[in-house]
Design an enzyme around this catalytic site. Structure first.
Site, mmCIF file in Angstrom:
data_model
loop_
_atom_site.group_PDB
_atom_site.id
_atom_site.type_symbol
_atom_site.label_atom_id
_atom_site.label_comp_id
_atom_site.label_asym_id
_atom_site.label_seq_id
_atom_site.Cartn_x
_atom_site.Cartn_y
_atom_site.Cartn_z
ATOM 1 N N ASP A 92 2.692 -6.999 10.242
ATOM 2 C CA ASP A 92 2.769 -6.286 11.527
ATOM 3 C C ASP A 92 4.172 -6.295 12.129
ATOM 4 O O ASP A 92 4.340 -6.285 13.348
ATOM 5 C CB ASP A 92 1.769 -6.891 12.540
ATOM 6 C CG ASP A 92 0.349 -6.806 12.037
ATOM 7 O OD1 ASP A 92 0.044 -5.874 11.280
ATOM 8 O OD2 ASP A 92 -0.460 -7.684 12.394
ATOM 9 N N LYS A 100 6.526 -2.040 9.950
ATOM 10 C CA LYS A 100 6.898 -1.340 8.711
ATOM 11 C C LYS A 100 6.583 0.159 8.795
ATOM 12 O O LYS A 100 7.387 0.996 8.410
ATOM 13 C CB LYS A 100 6.141 -1.959 7.510
ATOM 14 C CG LYS A 100 6.466 -3.423 7.291
ATOM 15 C CD LYS A 100 5.591 -4.041 6.205
ATOM 16 C CE LYS A 100 4.148 -4.211 6.584
ATOM 17 N NZ LYS A 100 3.884 -5.200 7.659
ATOM 18 N N GLY A 150 -2.500 -2.274 8.573
ATOM 19 C CA GLY A 150 -2.586 -1.274 9.640
ATOM 20 C C GLY A 150 -1.159 -0.943 10.023
ATOM 21 O O GLY A 150 -0.466 -1.782 10.590
ATOM 22 N N HIS A 151 -0.694 0.234 9.642
ATOM 23 C CA HIS A 151 0.698 0.623 9.892
ATOM 24 C C HIS A 151 0.709 1.700 10.980
ATOM 25 O O HIS A 151 0.146 2.774 10.805
ATOM 26 C CB HIS A 151 1.351 1.145 8.601
ATOM 27 C CG HIS A 151 1.494 0.056 7.567
ATOM 28 N ND1 HIS A 151 2.057 0.263 6.334
ATOM 29 C CD2 HIS A 151 1.159 -1.255 7.603
ATOM 30 C CE1 HIS A 151 2.055 -0.886 5.661
ATOM 31 N NE2 HIS A 151 1.511 -1.814 6.405
ATOM 32 N N GLN A 199 1.557 -6.036 4.538
ATOM 33 C CA GLN A 199 1.568 -7.462 4.916
ATOM 34 C C GLN A 199 3.026 -7.945 5.058
ATOM 35 O O GLN A 199 3.890 -7.152 5.366
ATOM 36 C CB GLN A 199 0.782 -8.319 3.902
ATOM 37 C CG GLN A 199 -0.731 -8.094 3.961
ATOM 38 C CD GLN A 199 -1.228 -6.864 3.235
ATOM 39 O OE1 GLN A 199 -0.947 -6.688 2.068
ATOM 40 N NE2 GLN A 199 -1.971 -6.021 3.909
HETATM 41 P P1 GDP Z 1 3.136 -2.824 10.461
HETATM 42 O O1 GDP Z 1 1.825 -3.309 9.966
HETATM 43 O O2 GDP Z 1 4.288 -3.618 9.967
HETATM 44 O O3 GDP Z 1 3.357 -1.343 10.228
HETATM 45 O O4 GDP Z 1 3.124 -3.023 12.058
HETATM 46 P P2 GDP Z 1 1.889 -2.677 13.035
HETATM 47 O O5 GDP Z 1 1.814 -1.221 13.207
HETATM 48 O O6 GDP Z 1 0.661 -3.384 12.617
HETATM 49 O O7 GDP Z 1 2.363 -3.428 14.346
HETATM 50 C C1 GDP Z 1 3.537 -3.122 14.989
HETATM 51 C C2 GDP Z 1 3.195 -2.703 16.429
HETATM 52 O O8 GDP Z 1 4.365 -2.706 17.213
HETATM 53 C C3 GDP Z 1 2.645 -1.295 16.520
HETATM 54 O O9 GDP Z 1 1.754 -1.219 17.603
HETATM 55 C C4 GDP Z 1 3.887 -0.461 16.777
HETATM 56 O O10 GDP Z 1 3.603 0.760 17.457
HETATM 57 C C5 GDP Z 1 4.664 -1.391 17.662
HETATM 58 N N1 GDP Z 1 6.132 -1.298 17.561
HETATM 59 C C6 GDP Z 1 6.903 -1.049 16.473
HETATM 60 N N2 GDP Z 1 8.206 -1.168 16.785
HETATM 61 C C7 GDP Z 1 8.263 -1.503 18.091
HETATM 62 C C8 GDP Z 1 9.331 -1.809 18.982
HETATM 63 O O11 GDP Z 1 10.514 -1.811 18.641
HETATM 64 N N3 GDP Z 1 8.990 -2.133 20.265
HETATM 65 C C9 GDP Z 1 7.701 -2.164 20.693
HETATM 66 N N4 GDP Z 1 7.470 -2.495 21.945
HETATM 67 N N5 GDP Z 1 6.671 -1.892 19.871
HETATM 68 C C10 GDP Z 1 6.952 -1.574 18.588
HETATM 69 P P1 IMO Z 2 0.162 -5.132 7.688
HETATM 70 O O1 IMO Z 2 0.457 -4.337 6.450
HETATM 71 C C1 IMO Z 2 -1.036 -8.923 9.466
HETATM 72 C C2 IMO Z 2 -3.772 -11.433 7.147
HETATM 73 C C3 IMO Z 2 -5.171 -11.624 7.702
HETATM 74 C C4 IMO Z 2 -5.486 -13.004 7.163
HETATM 75 C C5 IMO Z 2 -4.826 -12.994 5.778
HETATM 76 C C6 IMO Z 2 -5.764 -12.632 4.652
HETATM 77 O O2 IMO Z 2 -0.439 -4.330 8.778
HETATM 78 O O3 IMO Z 2 1.347 -5.933 8.103
HETATM 79 P P2 IMO Z 2 -6.989 -10.426 3.842
HETATM 80 O O4 IMO Z 2 -7.759 -9.380 4.577
HETATM 81 O O5 IMO Z 2 -5.800 -9.899 3.125
HETATM 82 O O6 IMO Z 2 -7.869 -11.251 2.966
HETATM 83 O O7 IMO Z 2 -6.447 -11.431 4.975
HETATM 84 O O8 IMO Z 2 -3.800 -12.021 5.858
HETATM 85 N N1 IMO Z 2 -3.373 -10.014 6.967
HETATM 86 C C7 IMO Z 2 -2.504 -9.391 7.773
HETATM 87 N N2 IMO Z 2 -1.884 -9.808 8.896
HETATM 88 N N3 IMO Z 2 -0.773 -7.711 8.956
HETATM 89 C C8 IMO Z 2 -1.362 -7.282 7.824
HETATM 90 O O9 IMO Z 2 -1.018 -6.128 7.207
HETATM 91 C C9 IMO Z 2 -2.310 -8.125 7.196
HETATM 92 N N4 IMO Z 2 -3.087 -8.020 6.098
HETATM 93 C C10 IMO Z 2 -3.713 -9.191 5.971
HETATM 94 O O10 IMO Z 2 -5.178 -11.587 9.104
HETATM 95 O O11 IMO Z 2 -4.838 -13.977 7.931
HETATM 96 MG MG MG Z 3 -0.031 -3.920 10.725
#
Ligand code: GDP
Ligand code: IMO
Ligand code: MG
Length: 423
Positions: free
Chosen positions: A13, A16, A40-41, A224
């Site tokens: 998270d 990416k 979840g991207h 991840q």
């Molecule tokens: P990913 O899994 O690496 O793609 O990241 P996620 O989407 O799960 O989580 C990142 C969260 O931070 C999302 O809700 C994005 O919309 C938000 N986000 C990304 N970059 C920024 C930033 O620079 N500032 C803020 N406030 N939110 C951001």
């Molecule tokens: P993105 O791509 C954050 C965490 C889960 C749990 C562990 C194992 O959005 O960054 P799993 O479902 O793979 O068996 O879970 O890994 N986890 C993540 N945490 N971002 C993710 O993906 C994750 N995918 C798995 O919360 O701790």
């Molecule tokens: Mg994510």
């Protein structure tokens, strides 16, 4: 033409999805190399927020091909839901989404097995997203899995039945109370498979060999983060794939010597969702502020993310493992208003000061050692150029670059595509 990689350096998270979307203009192909719908991207632009789980984050750009690589595990039910969301936004994915025949299928019973395994662990549970990731990769390495390519053969349903029966016996073995209606789950599954079959399945490694010969620009997208890597993460509190750079080689068929830039994405602080050790975790107001301002709730499960200070020992480890050539710092805006910021620069480990990431980072063995730096008050979210950055933010960036011996080339100051600053 060389291939560039983009991956998360913490516990996922990091942002990416946002950065892949921003960088897509420069690429012909975006290719996801591992993980599945546990990811979840999030992408934000034109006032809309999109969350992708299996589909690569280049899908909103017209001229880019998006490949789901062999290293990915696919849940047809979730993928079809994602496609329906794209339909709502009139995204023409049929011509630009390609799926590797070697990617493995997540079956309904894989999801049930994930639940049964977690329930049987009680307090020691991993905190899995319960998407069936672990059991599907177990079947892959155990050589029992069903691959996308098998859907083109008449025999696949027989193999499915045998595997599902075996999974049911395994669920029973766990001895936990788990109520489910497999017939109904299978209805959704088989229906989704029919829609999935309308997409294009390819030998993605061949496609990528040809693309490289033709000089196409390729970006490999990780899911991840490095600290969730099955080999190098905080085992057993990890996911079941190699989230690190090597995963892009096996997950797409890209040779190591073809990789040029490795973009390492990190948050200006740290978050983690699920169980497992987290040395710099905060249990006070400061952690609560990060969670609130940063909207730190999981994009896949909605669970609250644990928050803490930046951990440079862990980050340096991730930089080394991946051979990161450029760093990208996300969510700097969330730290605005903190009087001072703490950064962990060493651990006190069993009484000794260390600067490496040891085998066991459980709290009883380890205490973070912090360097304190001045915070900034300015709201970064409206800034459009680095010349507008406050001195304290520039100092924070320089400090991290020095400690990590790697340049920070992008600073993100908000979730929108436009809130991205080149350094
Ligand atoms: P990913 O899994 O690496 O793609 O990241 P996620 O989407 O799960 O989580 C990142 C969260 O931070 C999302 O809700 C994005 O919309 C938000 N986000 C990304 N970059 C920024 C930033 O620079 N500032 C803020 N406030 N939110 C951001
Ligand atoms: P993105 O791509 C954050 C965490 C889960 C749990 C562990 C194992 O959005 O960054 P799993 O479902 O793979 O068996 O879970 O890994 N986890 C993540 N945490 N971002 C993710 O993906 C994750 N995918 C798995 O919360 O701790
Ligand atoms: Mg994510």
């Amino acid at each position: 033409m060389a291939v560039n990689l983009l991956l998360g350096l913490q516990w996922g998270d990091e942002g990416k999805g946002k950065i892949v979307d921003v960088l897509t203009n420069d690429y012909d192909i975006i290719a996801r190399f591992q993980g599945g719908p546990n990811a979840g991207h999030t992408l934000e632009f034109d006032g809309f927020k999109h969350v992708l789980h299996t589909i690569p984050s280049g899908i909103f750009h017209n001229d880019t091909i998006n490949i789901i690589g062999n290293g990915v595990v696919i849940d047809p039910v979730i993928l079809i839901k994602e496609l329906k969301n794209l339909d709502k936004h009139s995204v023409d994915y049929k011509s630009k989404l390609l799926i590797s025949r070697k990617a493995h299928l997540i079956l309904p019973t894989h999801r049930l097995l994930d639940q049964a395994s977690e329930l049987s662990k009680g307090k020691a549970k991993i905190g899995s997203t319960l998407k069936g990731i672990g059991p599907t990769y177990m079947d892959k390495t155990g050589r029992n899995g069903i691959r996308i390519g098998e859907l083109e053969l008449a025999t696949w349903k027989e193999r499915y039945r045998n595997l599902a029966n075996k999974h049911e016996a395994m669920i029973e073995f766990h001895g936990v109370e788990l109520e489910y209606d497999l017939t109904s789950l299978e209805e959704d599954f088989f229906e989704a498979i029919e829609t999935l079959k309308e997409l294009t399945f390819i030998d993605s490694e061949e496609y990528l060999f040809a693309a490289q010969r033709e000089g196409k620009k390729i970006l490999a997208e990780g899911a991840q983060g490095s600290l969730l890597d099955v080999d190098f993460g905080t085992y057993p509190f990890v996911t079941s794939s190699n989230t690190t750079a090597a995963g892009a080689c096996t997950g797409l068929g890209i040779a190591p010597n073809r990789i040029k830039e490795v973009f390492g994405i990190f948050k200006a602080y740290t978050t983690r969702v699920g169980s497992g050790p987290f040395p710099t975790e905060l249990f006070n107001e400061e952690g609560a502020t990060m969670a609130k301002v940063g909207h730190e709730f999981g994009s896949t499960t909605g669970r609250a993310r644990r928050c803490g200070w930046l951990d440079l020992v862990a980050l340096k480890y991730a930089v080394e493992i991946n051979g990161v050539t450029q760093l990208m710092m996300m969510k700097g805006d969330v730290l605005s208003g903190f009087e001072s910021l703490k950064v962990c620069t060493a651990y006190k480990y069993k009484g000794e000061i260390i600067k490496h990431f040891p085998y066991n980072i459980e709290p009883e063995n380890l205490e973070p050692i912090y360097t304190e730096v001045k915070g900034w008050k300015e709201d970064l979210t409206k800034m459009s150029d680095k010349s507008q950055f406050p001195k304290e933010l520039n100092d924070y960036i320089s400090f991290l670059e020095k400690e990590l011996e790697t340049p920070i080339t992008i600073v993100s100051v908000g979730p929108d595509r436009k809130q991205t600053i080149n350094m």
